[in-house]
Design a protein around this motif. Structure first.
Motif, mmCIF file in Angstrom:
data_model
loop_
_atom_site.group_PDB
_atom_site.id
_atom_site.type_symbol
_atom_site.label_atom_id
_atom_site.label_comp_id
_atom_site.label_asym_id
_atom_site.label_seq_id
_atom_site.Cartn_x
_atom_site.Cartn_y
_atom_site.Cartn_z
ATOM 1 N N SER A 299 90.430 13.254 43.627
ATOM 2 C CA SER A 299 89.071 12.809 44.153
ATOM 3 C C SER A 299 88.844 11.496 44.838
ATOM 4 C CB SER A 299 88.312 12.985 42.461
ATOM 5 O OG SER A 299 88.686 11.826 41.667
ATOM 6 N N ALA A 300 87.197 11.278 44.465
ATOM 7 C CA ALA A 300 87.047 10.452 45.595
ATOM 8 C C ALA A 300 85.437 9.265 44.649
ATOM 9 C CB ALA A 300 86.765 10.488 46.798
ATOM 10 N N ALA A 301 84.964 8.576 44.707
ATOM 11 C CA ALA A 301 84.013 7.379 44.257
ATOM 12 C C ALA A 301 83.126 7.548 45.365
ATOM 13 C CB ALA A 301 84.792 6.419 43.965
ATOM 14 N N GLU A 302 82.325 7.987 45.847
ATOM 15 C CA GLU A 302 81.113 7.602 46.928
ATOM 16 C C GLU A 302 80.573 5.849 46.326
ATOM 17 O OE1 GLU A 302 76.554 8.774 47.543
ATOM 18 O OE2 GLU A 302 77.515 9.702 46.915
ATOM 19 N N LEU A 303 80.765 5.628 47.433
ATOM 20 C CA LEU A 303 79.994 3.818 47.498
ATOM 21 C C LEU A 303 79.005 4.088 48.226
ATOM 22 C CD1 LEU A 303 83.599 1.926 48.375
ATOM 23 C CD2 LEU A 303 83.076 2.473 45.946
ATOM 24 N N CYS A 304 78.925 3.663 48.672
ATOM 25 C CA CYS A 304 76.903 4.518 50.006
ATOM 26 C C CYS A 304 77.487 5.383 50.945
ATOM 27 C CB CYS A 304 76.994 2.658 49.836
ATOM 28 S SG CYS A 304 77.962 2.380 51.179
ATOM 29 N N THR A 305 76.335 5.299 51.666
ATOM 30 C CA THR A 305 76.322 5.321 52.591
ATOM 31 C C THR A 305 75.871 5.323 53.972
ATOM 32 O OG1 THR A 305 73.884 6.230 52.188
ATOM 33 C CG2 THR A 305 74.891 7.757 51.103
ATOM 34 N N LEU A 306 76.218 5.587 55.062
ATOM 35 C CA LEU A 306 76.729 4.997 56.531
ATOM 36 C C LEU A 306 75.216 4.352 56.452
ATOM 37 C CD1 LEU A 306 78.848 7.861 58.541
ATOM 38 C CD2 LEU A 306 79.009 4.520 57.470
#
Length: 497
Positions: A299-306
């Motif tokens: 899995s991956a952890a969301e940091l922010c959006t573009l």
């Protein structure tokens, strides 16, 4: 006879009385070094070939505290007898007479980084998160500072930007962590730094005038570019937690592979594509972390959006990923990364929107002072009238022109080394219109630049000041160049309205 001090063991809690230190250069970092060495009890002599009202005022202050200050032509020609240590300001080449004499006499030469590392308070030694690379250092370290502040930490950007490192480590109120921008010049004189985590953002030709090939080198000796890369790679030595590198730049990965790090330190890559386990990257419109989470294999952890970033330009996104990686290595939360990146706005003259008129967008990226930075800037736009030229610092433009020639509507050249850019264009993009406005003609050069660019641009185009060169042949600095460009654009628009 006085006992010779053991310079190699000197630190924050050492007895500096009797240690005779020569500070080479009396700029911002030189003054900070001299001031704090006096505070510690050293006998300080500061030397500089140039003076100014500000330097004179600072010299008078330190002289009242017991320092010897010489600010005049010839002041740095001879190393004073009895010198125990030289602290050099960034940018001084090793073959400068003062430093060459120190080497001949066996006198240690420290830079700002080495001095600051040794002067950390052993009771409250803030970890260093260190950033270098040919381009993007300042933006990345300022992003990192924003993230650390969003996490509630007492943090500050220091080094090649912001506060001198020596001042930060000597602050009576300790910092929790330092975001440290380091140039190759600073790293050249660093011998014992052990950053908590570090990144080399990228590697391209720059400052090759400082790293000229030595005509006296033996066959097989390192080239200037190899020496430059070796200094950049010093940032990874003795790293404690994470060596962050650019997956799109194999040279940075090679540096990590060859670094002598503290046992347990990890290699963490960043990419503008889908990241594999152990890396950070981009998935659709999300910046994600697959390095600092337990389930990184699946899995991956969301940091922010573009959309949270001030710019979607590829190099800006890459800088954000590098800053996030350093922060995450320090233990900062996903939310603080997002909040810090949302809050960050770049300094002026970095892909700064100047104006839009008649369908043409005018962009100031005067901070693009080498070909690699200019290429990154050009890659963010489709149809470009490129404004280039200045002091090339030994760099070549062939790779840049090959990479961006299909984007070029036209090119406007100015500055001393504009012929270097022109030669690359003639070899690799002979059909692209080029207007040379020169460097020495009378009148405002930026007026001629803007008028020429306006004549080449069509509706939908971007006129981009991304010179790929330094500015000091015609302007005080890159900020003055960008200001002149913006002012000329606004004057033209006012005339044609």
């Amino acid at each position: 006879m006085a006992e010779t001090p053991d310079v190699g063991s000197l630190g924050r809690t050492s007895d500096w009385s009797g240690v005779r230190v020569v500070v080479a250069g009396f700029g911002v970092s030189g003054f900070a070094a001299a001031d704090n060495l006096l505070f510690l009890g050293a006998q300080v002599t500061a030397l500089d070939e140039h003076t100014s009202a500000e330097k004179t005022e600072k010299a008078e202050l330190l002289e009242t505290l017991g320092a010897t200050i010489r600010l005049e032509p010839g002041a740095t020609a001879v190393l004073p007898d009895g010198t125990d240590l030289v602290v050099t300001s960034p940018g001084w080449r090793p073959d400068a007479p003062l430093l060459a004499q120190a080497a001949d006499r066996g006198v240690p030469v420290w830079g700002e980084v080495e001095l600051a590392w040794r002067l950390r308070d052993p009771e409250h030694a803030a970890p260093w998160l260190a950033v270098t690379g040919t381009n993007g250092k300042t933006t990345t370290v300022q992003m990192l500072q924003s993230i650390l502040l969003a996490a509630g930490l007492r943090a500050v950007a220091v080094g090649n930007v912001g506060l001198p490192i020596v001042e930060a480590v000597m602050d009576p109120e300790p910092y929790d962590v330092l975001a440290v921008e380091l140039s190759s010049f600073q790293l050249h004189y660093a011998h014992s730094m052990s950053a908590e985590s570090a990144v080399v953002l990228n590697l391209a030709e720059d400052h090759l005038d400082w790293y000229d090939d030595d005509p006296h080198d033996q066959p097989g000796a390192r080239t200037g570019m190899e020496k430059y890369a070796a200094d950049k790679a010093r940032i990874y030595e003795r790293v404690q937690r994470a060596c962050v590198y650019n997956l799109a730049d194999p040279a940075t990965e090679a540096m990590v592979r060859e670094a002598d790090v503290v046992e347990g330190a990890r290699a963490v890559g960043f990419t503008l594509g889908m990241p594999g386990p152990g890396n950070l990257g981009v998935v659709e419109d999300l910046l994600v972390d697959r390095a600092f989470i337990e389930e990184r294999a699946t899995s991956a952890a969301e940091l922010c959006t573009l959309g949270d970033l001030a710019s979607p330009a590829p190099h800006f996104v890459a800088n954000a990923l590098a800053a996030a990686a350093l922060a995450r290595a320090h233990g900062v939360s996903q939310q603080a990364v997002r909040d810090g990146l949302r809050a960050f706005r770049p300094d002026g003259h970095r892909i700064a929107h100047v104006a839009e008129a008649d369908g043409v967008t005018w962009i100031d990226d005067s901070k693009a002072t080498n070909p690699h930075a200019a290429q990154s800037s050009l890659a963010a736009f489709e149809d470009v009238v490129w404004v280039a030229g200045g002091l090339a610092k030994g760099a070549r433009f062939d790779d840049l022109v090959l990479a961006v020639r299909d984007r070029l509507r036209g090119v406007v050249l100015l500055g001393r080394d504009r012929h270097v850019v022109a030669d690359a264009l003639s070899r690799h993009a002979p059909d692209v219109p080029v207007i040379d406005v020169g460097a020495d003609e009378t009148g405002d050069p930026m007026e001629r630049v803007v008028d020429a660019a306006a004549g080449l641009a069509r509706s939908g185009d971007t006129v981009l000041l991304a010179p790929g060169c330094a500015s000091m042949d015609m302007f005080t600095d890159y900020s003055a160049r960008g200001d002149a460009f913006a002012a000329a654009v606004h004057r033209r628009i006012a005339r044609t309205d």
